[in-house]
Design a protein around this motif. Structure first.
Motif, mmCIF file in Angstrom:
data_model
loop_
_atom_site.group_PDB
_atom_site.id
_atom_site.type_symbol
_atom_site.label_atom_id
_atom_site.label_comp_id
_atom_site.label_asym_id
_atom_site.label_seq_id
_atom_site.Cartn_x
_atom_site.Cartn_y
_atom_site.Cartn_z
ATOM 1 N N SER A 116 38.780 30.677 42.848
ATOM 2 C CA SER A 116 39.659 30.643 41.671
ATOM 3 C C SER A 116 39.390 29.405 40.826
ATOM 4 O O SER A 116 39.325 29.483 39.588
ATOM 5 N N GLN A 159 36.280 29.858 38.886
ATOM 6 C CA GLN A 159 36.476 30.677 37.682
ATOM 7 C C GLN A 159 37.129 29.868 36.565
ATOM 8 O O GLN A 159 36.787 30.026 35.387
ATOM 9 N N ASP A 160 38.067 29.001 36.927
ATOM 10 C CA ASP A 160 38.732 28.167 35.915
ATOM 11 C C ASP A 160 37.725 27.264 35.210
ATOM 12 O O ASP A 160 37.748 27.123 33.975
ATOM 13 N N ASP A 197 35.423 29.454 33.026
ATOM 14 C CA ASP A 197 36.095 29.972 31.827
ATOM 15 C C ASP A 197 36.275 28.880 30.776
ATOM 16 O O ASP A 197 36.094 29.126 29.576
ATOM 17 N N LYS A 198 36.628 27.677 31.218
ATOM 18 C CA LYS A 198 36.785 26.577 30.262
ATOM 19 C C LYS A 198 35.466 26.269 29.567
ATOM 20 O O LYS A 198 35.416 26.085 28.339
ATOM 21 N N ARG A 256 33.438 36.109 29.417
ATOM 22 C CA ARG A 256 34.776 35.567 29.681
ATOM 23 C C ARG A 256 35.704 36.650 30.229
ATOM 24 O O ARG A 256 36.555 36.374 31.088
ATOM 25 N N ALA A 257 35.540 37.873 29.743
ATOM 26 C CA ALA A 257 36.356 38.978 30.255
ATOM 27 C C ALA A 257 36.044 39.231 31.730
ATOM 28 O O ALA A 257 36.949 39.512 32.531
ATOM 29 N N GLU A 258 34.769 39.114 32.102
ATOM 30 C CA GLU A 258 34.379 39.319 33.500
ATOM 31 C C GLU A 258 34.961 38.218 34.380
ATOM 32 O O GLU A 258 35.437 38.481 35.489
ATOM 33 N N GLY A 288 37.676 36.574 33.686
ATOM 34 C CA GLY A 288 39.112 36.844 33.740
ATOM 35 C C GLY A 288 39.454 37.935 34.742
ATOM 36 O O GLY A 288 40.445 37.830 35.483
ATOM 37 N N THR A 345 39.249 36.505 38.150
ATOM 38 C CA THR A 345 40.417 35.661 38.410
ATOM 39 C C THR A 345 41.620 36.509 38.808
ATOM 40 O O THR A 345 42.352 36.170 39.755
ATOM 41 N N GLN A 346 41.838 37.618 38.115
ATOM 42 C CA GLN A 346 42.960 38.498 38.452
ATOM 43 C C GLN A 346 42.803 39.086 39.851
ATOM 44 O O GLN A 346 43.773 39.181 40.615
ATOM 45 N N GLU A 364 43.712 36.419 42.306
ATOM 46 C CA GLU A 364 45.162 36.206 42.367
ATOM 47 C C GLU A 364 45.828 37.280 43.225
ATOM 48 O O GLU A 364 46.732 36.984 44.019
#
Length: 306
Positions: free
Chosen positions: A73, A76-77, A80-81, A236-238, A240, A243-244, A247
């Motif tokens: 996770s 991914q953060d 993504d940033k 970025r969608a991938e 995201g 990340t989901q 979670e």
């Protein structure tokens, strides 16, 4: 039939044996109260011990999986940033290209825009070198290798390898869903139409400033920028979506950790009210054994003196 005579030494040994057993029972009861554990030794209850060990092993596995999820996770953060910053830089580059393609802008202005594009290219490569816990997130499996030299050639130094993490029993997930080479490319030498190649072409066309160069800038190059912006959006969608998924996995593992922890507690932990009551009872029994033993030993000593 003969009857064995009970001697004073036999009484003494019996009294001492009773005292030793009472001491052990008190010690066991004290350990249960102080540790909060009902199982002092495996022989206390082999079946419960087996259940407790199984629960401990499963709990260790669940916690390891949760560590994997947290690591992925955070990865991914960071990714993504960095992708968001690259997208912002590329959007700024698009604005500059549109500005530079305007016939009203003189060559001096185009040269200044080209220099700003050079700075944007260096900044984008620096973002592609984003790292987490000492690992470059866009370098494929070559996580100890910096993907790009911000002030050197545009060659991608990473690889296309995939890094996976286990996030559940038999479930694995790709952590590095985006590799730098697939987005930024290898520069003009590769002529791959990706971000670095496109921006280098734009800077060259601005510096050339001929009608043909400016026409290519406002058509072919601008279209390539838009395609790369779309690719960044998909990347970025991938990230995201990953990340989901992480979670959701963490939520399931948290529930499982609580459930397994309860099973372990039921197998190992003591009922404190019962444990304290037992300790008091064992202490009382020990005191009684101590008094009885003292009487036996005292009587034996008096007999010896007489």
């Amino acid at each position: 039939m003969t009857t064995g005579r009970i001697t004073e030494s036999m009484l003494e040994r019996s009294a001492l044996g009773d005292l030793q057993r009472a001491v052990r029972r008190v010690a066991d009861a004290q350990r249960r109260v102080s540790s909060g554990r009902d199982l002092v030794r495996p022989s206390d209850d082999p079946l419960r011990t087996a259940r407790a060990l199984a629960a401990r092993n499963e709990l260790a596995l669940v916690r390891e999986l949760r560590d994997n999820v947290r690591d992925a996770s955070t990865w991914q953060d960071v990714a993504d940033k960095a992708l968001g910053n690259i997208s912002d830089y590329l959007q700024r580059a698009r604005e500059l290209i549109v500005q530079g393609a305007n016939d009203a802008v003189g060559q001096r202005g185009r040269d200044a825009i080209a220099r700003e594009l050079d700075e944007i290219i260096a900044a984008i490569k620096q973002e592609a070198n984003a790292s987490y816990a000492g690992r470059y997130v866009f370098a494929g499996t070559a996580t100890q290798t910096r993907p790009y030299d911000p002030n050197g050639a545009d060659t991608y130094a990473g690889d296309a390898g995939v890094i996976e993490r286990a996030i559940g029993p038999g479930v694995r997930i790709t952590v590095n869903v985006v590799r730098g080479g697939a987005l930024l490319g290898q520069g003009q030498a590769a002529n791959d139409g990706l971000i670095l190649d496109t921006l280098r072409d734009a800077a060259d066309q601005l510096r050339t400033g001929t009608p043909a160069a400016l026409n290519a800038l406002r058509t072919t190059t601008l279209q390539a920028v838009d395609r790369n912006l779309d690719e960044l959006g998909r990347a970025r969608a991938e990230v995201g979506a990953t990340t989901q998924r992480l979670e959701s996995a963490d939520a399931r593992l948290a529930e499982l950790e609580l459930s397994v922890g309860t099973l372990r507690s039921e197998a190992e932990d003591a009922d404190m009210a019962k444990a304290i009551t037992d300790l008091i009872a064992q202490q009382t029994a020990y005191q009684a054994a101590l008094r009885a033993g003292a009487n036996v030993l005292q009587t034996s000593l008096l007999d010896f003196l007489r």
